[in-house]
Design a protein around this motif. Structure first.
Motif, short mmCIF file in Angstrom:
data_model
loop_
_atom_site.label_atom_id
_atom_site.label_comp_id
_atom_site.label_asym_id
_atom_site.label_seq_id
_atom_site.Cartn_x
_atom_site.Cartn_y
_atom_site.Cartn_z
N VAL A 1 44.02 -22.49 78.26
CA VAL A 1 45.24 -22.09 77.56
C VAL A 1 44.96 -20.95 76.58
O VAL A 1 45.82 -20.13 76.31
N SER A 2 43.73 -20.85 76.08
CA SER A 2 43.35 -19.67 75.30
C SER A 2 43.46 -18.41 76.15
O SER A 2 43.89 -17.35 75.68
N TYR A 3 43.06 -18.52 77.41
CA TYR A 3 43.22 -17.39 78.34
C TYR A 3 44.69 -17.05 78.50
O TYR A 3 45.09 -15.88 78.46
N PHE A 4 45.53 -18.08 78.65
CA PHE A 4 46.98 -17.83 78.74
C PHE A 4 47.49 -17.12 77.49
O PHE A 4 48.32 -16.20 77.58
N GLU A 5 47.02 -17.56 76.33
CA GLU A 5 47.45 -16.94 75.06
C GLU A 5 47.04 -15.47 75.01
O GLU A 5 47.83 -14.61 74.61
N TRP A 6 45.81 -15.19 75.40
CA TRP A 6 45.29 -13.81 75.41
C TRP A 6 46.14 -12.93 76.32
O TRP A 6 46.53 -11.82 75.96
#
Length: 423
Positions: A355-360
């Motif tokens: 989800v950090s990847y999604f945020e980025w």
């Protein structure tokens, strides 16, 4: 001095655990094993001194770190830990596990990690802000949206990430929300991020329980650690009909054979800061936690918790590693011999970095998804990653951990090979 000079002689240290895991996968890497030494050496390790003016006017110094283990597949990605026991060696290991984790999930990141040796509970809010801003300034030359993207970890939270984002933005002269992830939603954070790691533990647990023929209805589960990861996983398993019969944190161990009321325990912990004193279960000795009958054990605290002795006592069918590095290599061997399936940390707790990847991605596009969209994408990526690892384990006839490392390390070393060495 090389970062490797800081490695202790303790064979159970986090870095030694990681190296042991790498050694086990080498026979399965084929021709790319020529590049395997890449995995044993962090690309960059920065040690910084952080002077801090305390509220009483005194000045204290804290030691901070940022380690970039491998950047062959993309910018570094990894959390920042505030804890009194943080060491460079621990941060090195955590950064290496992030390298493997991102590759196992096929995310376009390398592995990094940061930390400060401090007990954040002993600092006022203003002291914590000043500490964070100075640390961010000290590591600012090696982080950035295309270089290395920090995130929350033990002892840090969205507010700390907001301070880091603001400090880096002020120092570079332009607001850059993508320099960190795990931010407050109104500053470019992603919906679903806070619960993502715990949700990932549940999703991988659900998939693997089905594979080994373990129904979740009335399944007995023990959880060590009741922070963001453990509490969220507990809530989701309870909603699925499982019985959370034991919970342990730093303050207490609770046991109830018919299942603990997780919403009530979560509210108690929110109000009191720990699970100690909760009346809905029996308080027992900490060591007793490892001796009860369970179906699933979820270690979601710190590394090195499942020792050889504890592995020999465990009575469960499935271990879901919510924490990073909770199982020592010698304990891994014992669990394998006892036919206890372990879903390794590099898959099991990868919901947060996913989800950090999604945020980025959302920060770069300035277009944000709903929480339902986040959860659907998260569930799909984690299920597919685990099934690929399961298939690899069946093909190679190895544990899920070795299979995960085989999948991940092959991707890392192919990238290293194809990029070559410059100059």
């Amino acid at each position: 001095m090389s970062a490797l000079s800081y490695v202790s002689a303790d064979n159970n240290s986090p870095w030694k655990t990681y190296l042991s895991q790498v050694e086990r996968v080498l026979p399965y890497l084929g021709e790319v094993s020529r590049w395997a030494d890449t995995l044993r050496h962090p690309k960059r390790a920065l040690i910084v001194d952080i002077p801090l003016e305390m509220d009483d006017g005194s000045v204290r110094h804290f030691e901070g770190y940022r380690v970039q283990h491998n950047l062959s597949r993309g910018p570094g990605k990894g959390g920042v830990r505030y804890h009194p026991d943080v060491t460079l060696e621990e941060v090195m290991a955590l950064s290496a596990w992030m390298t493997v984790k991102c590759a196992a999930l096929n995310l376009p990141f390398g592995g990094a990690k940061g930390g400060i040796r401090v007990d954040p509970r002993e600092l006022s809010l203003k002291e914590l802000e000043r500490l964070t801003r100075r640390y961010t300034s000290e590591i600012g030359t090696i982080i950035g949206p295309q270089q290395d993207i920090p995130a929350p970890d033990v002892g840090t939270n969205p507010q700390v990430m907001a301070w880091m984002m603001d400090t880096w933005s002020m120092n570079t002269g332009a607001t850059s929300t993508g320099v960190v992830t795990g931010k407050p939603v109104h500053l470019g954070g992603s919906l679903g991020r806070v619960k993502a790691t715990g949700r990932g533990v549940f999703v991988t647990g659900r998939v693997m329980a089905l594979r080994i023929g373990l129904p979740l209805e009335n399944c007995r589960i023990a959880i060590q650690g009741f922070g963001n990861v453990g509490s969220v996983a507990a809530g989701l398993f309870a909603e699925a009909g499982s019985l959370i019969t034991a919970v342990q944190d730093h303050s207490a161990t609770l046991y109830h054979p018919d299942g603990i009321d997780i919403p009530a325990l979560t509210e108690w912990q929110r109000q009191n800061g720990s699970i100690s004193g909760f009346k809905g279960a029996t308080a027992v000795n900490h060591d007793a936690f490892w001796g009860y009958d369970y179906d699933i054990l979820i270690p979601a605290a710190l590394e090195g918790q499942i020792t050889a002795e504890r592995a020999g006592k465990l009575r469960c069918r499935l271990v879901l590693e919510g924490a990073n590095g909770p199982t020592l290599p010698v304990a891994d061997d014992i669990l394998r011999e006892r036919n206890i399936t372990v879903v390794p940390d590099v898959i099991c707790n990868a919901g947060g970095v996913t989800v950090s990847y999604f945020e980025w991605v959302q920060d770069f596009s300035s277009f944000f998804w709903s929480e339902d969209e986040i959860n659907i994408r998260l569930d799909h990526i984690m299920e597919q990653a685990l099934l690929a690892v399961w298939q690899k384990s069946q093909t190679l006839k190895v544990t899920l951990r070795t299979a995960a490392y085989a999948v991940a390390c092959e991707r890392i070393l192919i990238a290293r090979k194809e990029r070559g060495i410059y100059p």
